[in-house]
Design a protein around this motif. Structure first.
Motif, PDB file in Angstrom:
ATOM      1  N   TRP A   3      -2.278   4.122   0.940  1.00 34.89           N
ATOM      2  CA  TRP A   3      -2.288   4.389   2.365  1.00 34.89           C
ATOM      3  C   TRP A   3      -1.476   5.643   2.616  1.00 34.89           C
ATOM      4  O   TRP A   3      -0.823   6.151   1.718  1.00 34.89           O
ATOM      5  CB  TRP A   3      -1.728   3.176   3.117  1.00 34.89           C
ATOM      6  N   ARG A   4      -1.517   6.171   3.829  1.00 30.43           N
ATOM      7  CA  ARG A   4      -0.789   7.400   4.139  1.00 30.43           C
ATOM      8  C   ARG A   4       0.718   7.223   4.112  1.00 30.43           C
ATOM      9  O   ARG A   4       1.454   8.149   3.845  1.00 30.43           O
ATOM     10  CB  ARG A   4      -1.205   7.933   5.504  1.00 30.43           C
ATOM     11  N   TYR A  43       0.878  -1.174   0.000  1.00 28.78           N
ATOM     12  CA  TYR A  43       0.000   0.000   0.000  1.00 28.78           C
ATOM     13  C   TYR A  43       0.906   1.213   0.000  1.00 28.78           C
ATOM     14  O   TYR A  43       1.712   1.382   0.907  1.00 28.78           O
ATOM     15  CB  TYR A  43      -0.907  -0.005   1.228  1.00 28.78           C
TER      16      TYR A  43
END
Length: 181
Positions: A161-162, A48
């Protein structure tokens, strides 16, 4: 005098600038070994990445330093992963109507690339972008592909994702038992 100094390229001799030490290749190798061992341990991982990108390329370079070769595929044009990657498969090109209907046969992608690997290669990484569109059964096949072909590793980009993170692909595909962990 100041205008004349601007014409010279570089820095004047009177100013001493300490250049930042570049990290050695060994340092980069040690940083890459941490995540490289994760690929070796799990054999198939789902990654991710942040939306801004760049992390995939750095991770790819780390694995390339370790001796892996890559097969980059998009999940949107993959079709059936089992057929495309491990079996001889037919492709019927579009015809305009006056042309005869043709059928071409292509070799299995993974076996073809494995046969072309140099002897010094550590293995082949099948890197699948946009893997979030794959079904659970297709993800399960990709998670089991390293057991069918031992020199193959799978990395699937399953979303954003971050920060850069990964999980074993077997966990994402639902092949692990909940109580065993």
């Amino acid at each position: 005098m100041a205008a004349a100094a601007c014409l010279h390229y570089g820095t004047p001799a009177s100013i001493k600038i300490q250049q930042k030490q570049q990290p050695t290749r060994n340092w980069m190798m040690m940083q890459g070994l941490r995540r490289g061992n994760d690929v070796e341990k799990h054999k198939a991982i789902a990654i991710y990445t942040p939306h801004e990108g760049g992390y995939e390329g750095r991770y790819l370079n780390r694995l390339r330093y370790l001796g892996y070769y890559f097969l980059d595929l998009s999940a949107r044009g993959l079709g059936d992963p089992e057929t495309t990657l491990t079996k001889v498969y037919p492709v019927c090109p579009a015809h305009v109507g006056k042309q005869p209907i043709a059928r071409w046969y292509f070799p299995p992608e993974v076996d073809y690339r494995l046969a072309a690997l140099p002897p010094s290669a550590k293995g082949l990484v099948v890197w699948i972008i946009e893997a979030k569109v794959l079904s659970k059964s297709e993800l399960q096949f990709l998670a089991l592909l390293p057991t069918l072909r031992p020199k193959v590793r799978v990395i699937a980009e399953c979303g954003n994702w971050r920060k850069f993170m990964w999980k074993p692909l077997k966990e994402i595909a639902g092949l692990t038992q909940e109580g065993a962990a």
